[in-house]
Scaffold this active site. Structure first.
Site, PDB file in Angstrom:
ATOM      1  N   LYS A 125     -12.720   1.281 -24.623  1.00 34.23           N
ATOM      2  CA  LYS A 125     -13.041   2.557 -23.969  1.00 34.23           C
ATOM      3  C   LYS A 125     -14.547   2.720 -24.004  1.00 34.23           C
ATOM      4  O   LYS A 125     -15.213   2.111 -24.829  1.00 34.23           O
ATOM      5  CB  LYS A 125     -12.389   3.716 -24.734  1.00 34.23           C
ATOM      6  CG  LYS A 125     -12.186   4.938 -23.892  1.00 34.23           C
ATOM      7  CD  LYS A 125     -10.966   4.793 -22.995  1.00 34.23           C
ATOM      8  CE  LYS A 125     -10.831   5.916 -22.004  1.00 34.23           C
ATOM      9  NZ  LYS A 125      -9.506   5.888 -21.354  1.00 34.23           N
ATOM     10  N   ASP A 165     -12.024   7.339 -16.000  1.00 29.93           N
ATOM     11  CA  ASP A 165     -11.308   8.261 -16.886  1.00 29.93           C
ATOM     12  C   ASP A 165     -11.893   9.640 -16.537  1.00 29.93           C
ATOM     13  O   ASP A 165     -12.408   9.807 -15.418  1.00 29.93           O
ATOM     14  CB  ASP A 165     -11.545   7.889 -18.366  1.00 29.93           C
ATOM     15  CG  ASP A 165     -10.596   8.612 -19.326  1.00 29.93           C
ATOM     16  OD1 ASP A 165      -9.455   8.160 -19.495  1.00 29.93           O
ATOM     17  OD2 ASP A 165     -10.982   9.647 -19.916  1.00 29.93           O
TER      18      ASP A 165
HETATM   19  P1  NDP Z   1     -10.387  13.869 -14.063  1.00 29.62           P
HETATM   20  O1  NDP Z   1     -11.810  13.958 -14.457  1.00 29.62           O
HETATM   21  O2  NDP Z   1     -10.024  13.409 -12.709  1.00 29.62           O
HETATM   22  O3  NDP Z   1      -9.663  15.269 -14.289  1.00 29.62           O
HETATM   23  C1  NDP Z   1      -9.649  15.877 -15.539  1.00 29.62           C
HETATM   24  C2  NDP Z   1      -8.956  17.226 -15.420  1.00 29.62           C
HETATM   25  O4  NDP Z   1      -8.730  17.739 -16.715  1.00 29.62           O
HETATM   26  C3  NDP Z   1      -9.792  18.266 -14.692  1.00 29.62           C
HETATM   27  O5  NDP Z   1      -8.963  19.178 -14.056  1.00 29.62           O
HETATM   28  C4  NDP Z   1     -10.555  18.917 -15.848  1.00 29.62           C
HETATM   29  O6  NDP Z   1     -10.997  20.218 -15.568  1.00 29.62           O
HETATM   30  C5  NDP Z   1      -9.511  18.923 -16.932  1.00 29.62           C
HETATM   31  N1  NDP Z   1     -10.176  18.841 -18.235  1.00 29.62           N
HETATM   32  C6  NDP Z   1     -10.953  17.835 -18.688  1.00 29.62           C
HETATM   33  N2  NDP Z   1     -11.441  18.106 -19.893  1.00 29.62           N
HETATM   34  C7  NDP Z   1     -10.946  19.309 -20.214  1.00 29.62           C
HETATM   35  C8  NDP Z   1     -11.079  20.126 -21.344  1.00 29.62           C
HETATM   36  N3  NDP Z   1     -11.825  19.776 -22.415  1.00 29.62           N
HETATM   37  N4  NDP Z   1     -10.407  21.307 -21.346  1.00 29.62           N
HETATM   38  C9  NDP Z   1      -9.663  21.673 -20.285  1.00 29.62           C
HETATM   39  N5  NDP Z   1      -9.504  20.925 -19.174  1.00 29.62           N
HETATM   40  C10 NDP Z   1     -10.145  19.770 -19.152  1.00 29.62           C
HETATM   41  O7  NDP Z   1      -9.719  12.931 -15.174  1.00 29.62           O
HETATM   42  P2  NDP Z   1      -8.325  12.131 -15.116  1.00 29.62           P
HETATM   43  O8  NDP Z   1      -7.328  12.866 -14.308  1.00 29.62           O
HETATM   44  O9  NDP Z   1      -8.636  10.732 -14.787  1.00 29.62           O
HETATM   45  O10 NDP Z   1      -7.907  12.153 -16.657  1.00 29.62           O
HETATM   46  C11 NDP Z   1      -7.060  13.162 -17.212  1.00 29.62           C
HETATM   47  C12 NDP Z   1      -6.446  12.656 -18.495  1.00 29.62           C
HETATM   48  O11 NDP Z   1      -5.650  11.502 -18.219  1.00 29.62           O
HETATM   49  C13 NDP Z   1      -7.441  12.210 -19.590  1.00 29.62           C
HETATM   50  O12 NDP Z   1      -6.877  12.493 -20.845  1.00 29.62           O
HETATM   51  C14 NDP Z   1      -7.501  10.711 -19.392  1.00 29.62           C
HETATM   52  O13 NDP Z   1      -7.895  10.049 -20.555  1.00 29.62           O
HETATM   53  C15 NDP Z   1      -6.059  10.407 -19.046  1.00 29.62           C
HETATM   54  N6  NDP Z   1      -5.774   9.171 -18.329  1.00 29.62           N
HETATM   55  C16 NDP Z   1      -6.420   8.858 -17.163  1.00 29.62           C
HETATM   56  C17 NDP Z   1      -6.106   7.695 -16.503  1.00 29.62           C
HETATM   57  C18 NDP Z   1      -6.705   7.343 -15.190  1.00 29.62           C
HETATM   58  O14 NDP Z   1      -6.289   6.334 -14.616  1.00 29.62           O
HETATM   59  N7  NDP Z   1      -7.632   8.115 -14.650  1.00 29.62           N
HETATM   60  C19 NDP Z   1      -5.128   6.740 -17.048  1.00 29.62           C
HETATM   61  C20 NDP Z   1      -4.459   7.196 -18.228  1.00 29.62           C
HETATM   62  C21 NDP Z   1      -4.807   8.360 -18.845  1.00 29.62           C
HETATM   63  P3  NDP Z   1     -12.550  20.497 -15.273  1.00 29.62           P
HETATM   64  O15 NDP Z   1     -12.803  19.919 -13.923  1.00 29.62           O
HETATM   65  O16 NDP Z   1     -12.677  21.973 -15.337  1.00 29.62           O
HETATM   66  O17 NDP Z   1     -13.324  19.797 -16.347  1.00 29.62           O
HETATM   67  O1  2IT Z   2      -6.710   5.868 -20.312  1.00 28.30           O
HETATM   68  C1  2IT Z   2      -6.537   4.975 -19.460  1.00 28.30           C
HETATM   69  O2  2IT Z   2      -5.592   4.199 -19.533  1.00 28.30           O
HETATM   70  C2  2IT Z   2      -7.470   4.898 -18.334  1.00 28.30           C
HETATM   71  N1  2IT Z   2      -8.362   5.731 -18.244  1.00 28.30           N
HETATM   72  C3  2IT Z   2      -7.332   3.795 -17.328  1.00 28.30           C
HETATM   73  C4  2IT Z   2      -7.990   2.547 -17.844  1.00 28.30           C
HETATM   74  C5  2IT Z   2      -8.076   1.405 -16.853  1.00 28.30           C
HETATM   75  O3  2IT Z   2      -8.670   0.392 -17.264  1.00 28.30           O
HETATM   76  O4  2IT Z   2      -7.578   1.483 -15.738  1.00 28.30           O
END
Ligand code: NDP
Ligand code: 2IT
Length: 448
Positions: A125, A165
Site C-alpha cells: 500500500k 484508493d
Molecule cells: P474514493 O476516494 O473514490 O471515495 C471515498 C469516499 O469515502 C468518498 O465519498 C469520501 O467522502 C468518503 N470518505 C473518505 N474518507 C472519509 C472519512 N475519513 N470520513 C468519511 N467519509 C470518508 O475512494 P474509494 O471508493 O476508492 O475507496 C473507498 C474505500 O474502499 C476505502 O476504504 C478503500 O480503501 C476501499 N477500497 C477501494 C478499492 C478500489 O478499488 N478503489 C478496492 C478495495 C477497497 P469525501 O469525498 O467527503 O472525502
Molecule cells: O484496497 C484495495 O484493494 C485497493 N485499493 C485496490 C488495489 C489494487 O491494486 O487494485
C-alpha cells in the site's frame, strides 16, 4: 504466556500509537487461534512475527508548487508488506489522515486479501497525506509527478504495482503513469493498474470493487436462503466503490435509500438516482448535499462530531464503502435494533472489532473486507495479465472472471469456517483461509 499473547504484547510495545495497524493485526490473530494451536512449530520459526512485519517501508518527501507559487511539502509512503505470492500489489491513498499506521494496516490487509483472490500478487500500500480536495487539476498533476519522481525507483511490473484508493482514481493514475514513462523512457504498461482504457486499462476495473462486493453478498445471502431482490440498502461513501456497489445492488433489485460523503448523508426513500450521483461526484467532483437540491423528497443529514448518521436509517443491508472504522459499537447497535440482516464491507476495515463481535453475536451476516472487496485488486491483476499478453478482453469477459473469482472467495471463506466449526463467521473464515495460504508460501521459501 502462549505464543499469540507474546506476539500481541510485542506488537503493542513496538507500535505504540499505531492504532489502526494494531487493530488490523489483532483481528487476524484472534481469528487464527485454532490454526496456531494446531501448529506449535510456528513459534520456533517466528512465523507470526515475520508475517506482521512489513518487508520494507519506504517514506519520502514530496515537494510541489501550488497555483499561487507557494512550495508545499507532503509525506509520501510505500509499504511493501509481503511479496511471497507475487509482485507487491496494492493501492495509493491520498488523504490528509494518511500516516504510517494507516499505511501498515492497509498493507497488512492487502497481503491477505490478495492471497484470497487466488492470483499471483503480494501485498503493498502507499500514499500521501496530500489532500486533493479543492486542488486544481494542474496542482493534482504537479503533485502526482513529484510523487512519482521518488516512487519510480521502487516499482515495476514485476516488482511492485500500485493502483488507486481513496483520492486516487483514473485521473491521478494517468498523471502517475505519464511521469513514470517519461522517467523510464519505456512503455511498461503493467507498472500501474486502474489506467484509462485508451492506454492499457482494463474494462470493468472501474466497476470491479463495487460489483465484486455484490457478487460476494449475493453468494453469502444465497448460502443463508436470502436474496438481494426487494431488500433496502444503505451505502456509505459516494466514491468509486460506493457508486458501483449501488449500481449492482440496484441491478439485483435492491433499493438503495442512502449514500454519504464526509460531510453528511442523503436519504432518498424512493431509491437513489445513480445518474445524479455520478454527475455530482464523477463529473463535477462536488458534495453529496447537492443531491437534495436536485431530487425531490430527499433529506440531507449533516454529520456532526464524527457521527455517522447514515447508520440510523432503517435497512436490511448496510454496505460501508467509505473508510476505516466508520461503524462503531453504537452504530452497530442501532443497525441491529433496526433489523439489519447483512453487512458487506466495501471499504477496508470499516467495522471496528467491538462492532464486528456485536453483529456476529446477533446473527447478522458479515462479508469481511479482505474477501468482499477483493474484486478491485483481482481485476487489477487481470489488467496486469492483459498488459503482459498485449491484448484486451471485453467487458463481459472480465466481468465473468470477476464473478467467478468472488464466488470462489466466498467458498474459501465458507469452507474454512466449516472446517473449524465456526458456523457463518466468514470474518474468521476469510482470515484463516488467507493465513493458511500466505503462511504456506512463506514457510516454503525459508527464512529470508
Ligand atoms: P474514493 O476516494 O473514490 O471515495 C471515498 C469516499 O469515502 C468518498 O465519498 C469520501 O467522502 C468518503 N470518505 C473518505 N474518507 C472519509 C472519512 N475519513 N470520513 C468519511 N467519509 C470518508 O475512494 P474509494 O471508493 O476508492 O475507496 C473507498 C474505500 O474502499 C476505502 O476504504 C478503500 O480503501 C476501499 N477500497 C477501494 C478499492 C478500489 O478499488 N478503489 C478496492 C478495495 C477497497 P469525501 O469525498 O467527503 O472525502
Ligand atoms: O484496497 C484495495 O484493494 C485497493 N485499493 C485496490 C488495489 C489494487 O491494486 O487494485
Amino acid at each position: 504466556m502462549n505464543y499469540l499473547d507474546i506476539v500481541l504484547e510485542r506488537l503493542n510495545k513496538q507500535n505504540a500509537n499505531q492504532h489502526e495497524y494494531i487493530q488490523a493485526v489483532q483481528e487476524v490473530l484472534d481469528s487464527i487461534k485454532p490454526v496456531i494451536n494446531a501448529h506449535p512449530e510456528f513459534e520456533k520459526s517466528a512465523l507470526l512475527e515475520r508475517i506482521i512485519e512489513p518487508e520494507r517501508l519506504i517514506s519520502f518527501r514530496v515537494c510541489w508548487v501550488d497555483d499561487s507559487g507557494q512550495v508545499q511539502v507532503n509525506k509520501g509512503y510505500r509499504v511493501q508488506f509481503n511479496g511471497c505470492i507475487g509482485p507487491y500489489k496494492g493501492g495509493l491513498r491520498f488523504h490528509p489522515s494518511v500516516n504510517e499506521s494507516i499505511m501498515k494496516f492497509l498493507g497488512f490487509e492487502q497481503v491477505f486479501k490478495n492471497a484470497l483472490t487466488g492470483l499471483p500478487i503480494g501485498g503493498a500500500k502507499g500514499g500521501s497525506d496530500f489532500d486533493p480536495k479543492g486542488k486544481s487539476d494542474a496542482e493534482i498533476m504537479r503533485f502526482c509527478q513529484s510523487f512519482m519522481n521518488e516512487l519510480y525507483r521502487h516499482i515495476g511490473q514485476d516488482i511492485d504495482v500500485p493502483a488507486g484508493d481513496i483520492g486516487v482514481g483514473e485521473r491521478e493514475i494517468g498523471y502517475l503513469f505519464g511521469q513514470f514513462r517519461k522517467i523510464k523512457n519505456a512503455y511498461e504498461a503493467g507498472v500501474l493498474t486502474g489506467k484509462g482504457l485508451v492506454y492499457g486499462g482494463s474494462l470493468a476495473r472501474k466497476e470491479a470493487t463495487g460489483y465484486g462486493l455484490l457478487y460476494f453478498m449475493r453468494e453469502m445471502l444465497k448460502a443463508n436462503n436470502m436474496e438481494l431482490a426487494g431488500k433496502t440498502v444503505l451505502v456509505s461513501g459516494s466514491g468509486n466503490v460506493a457508486i458501483y456497489a449501488c449500481e449492482k445492488a440496484q441491478h439485483y433489485g435492491a433499493k438503495v435509500v442512502a449514500m454519504s460523503d464526509s460531510n453528511g448523508c442523503i436519504y432518498d426513500p424512493n431509491g437513489i438516482n445513480l445518474d445524479v450521483i455520478k454527475q455530482i461526484k464523477e463529473v463535477e467532483r462536488g458534495r453529496i448535499k447537492e443531491y437534495a437540491s436536485r431530487v425531490n423528497g430527499v433529506t440531507y443529514i449533516e454529520s456532526q462530531n464524527e457521527q455517522h448518521p447514515i447508520w440510523q436509517i432503517k435497512a436490511d443491508i448496510a454496505l460501508p464503502c467509505a473508510t476505516q472504522n466508520e461503524i462503531n459499537l453504537e452504530d452497530a447497535k442501532i443497525l441491529v435494533a433496526n433489523g439489519v440482516k447483512a453487512i458487506g464491507e466495501g471499504a477496508n476495515m470499516p467495522t471496528n472489532i467491538e462492532a464486528i463481535n456485536y453483529f456476529l453475536e446477533n446473527g447478522v451476516l458479515l462479508a469481511p473486507a479482505k474477501a468482499a472487496n477483493a474484486g478491485g485488486v483481482a481485476t487489477s491483476a487481470l489488467e496486469m495479465s492483459q498488459n503482459s499478453m498485449r491484448l484486451s478482453w471485453t467487458f463481459e469477459e472480465v466481468d465473468k472472471k470477476l464473478d467467478r473469482i468472488m464466488t470462489n472467495i466466498f467458498e474459501s471463506c465458507q469452507n474454512a469456517a466449516r472446517e473449524y466449526s465456526l458456523g457463518t463467521n466468514y470474518v474468521a473464515g476469510a482470515n484463516i483461509a488467507a493465513f493458511e495460504k500466505v503462511s504456506k508460501a512463506m514457510i516454503a521459501q525459508g527464512i529470508i
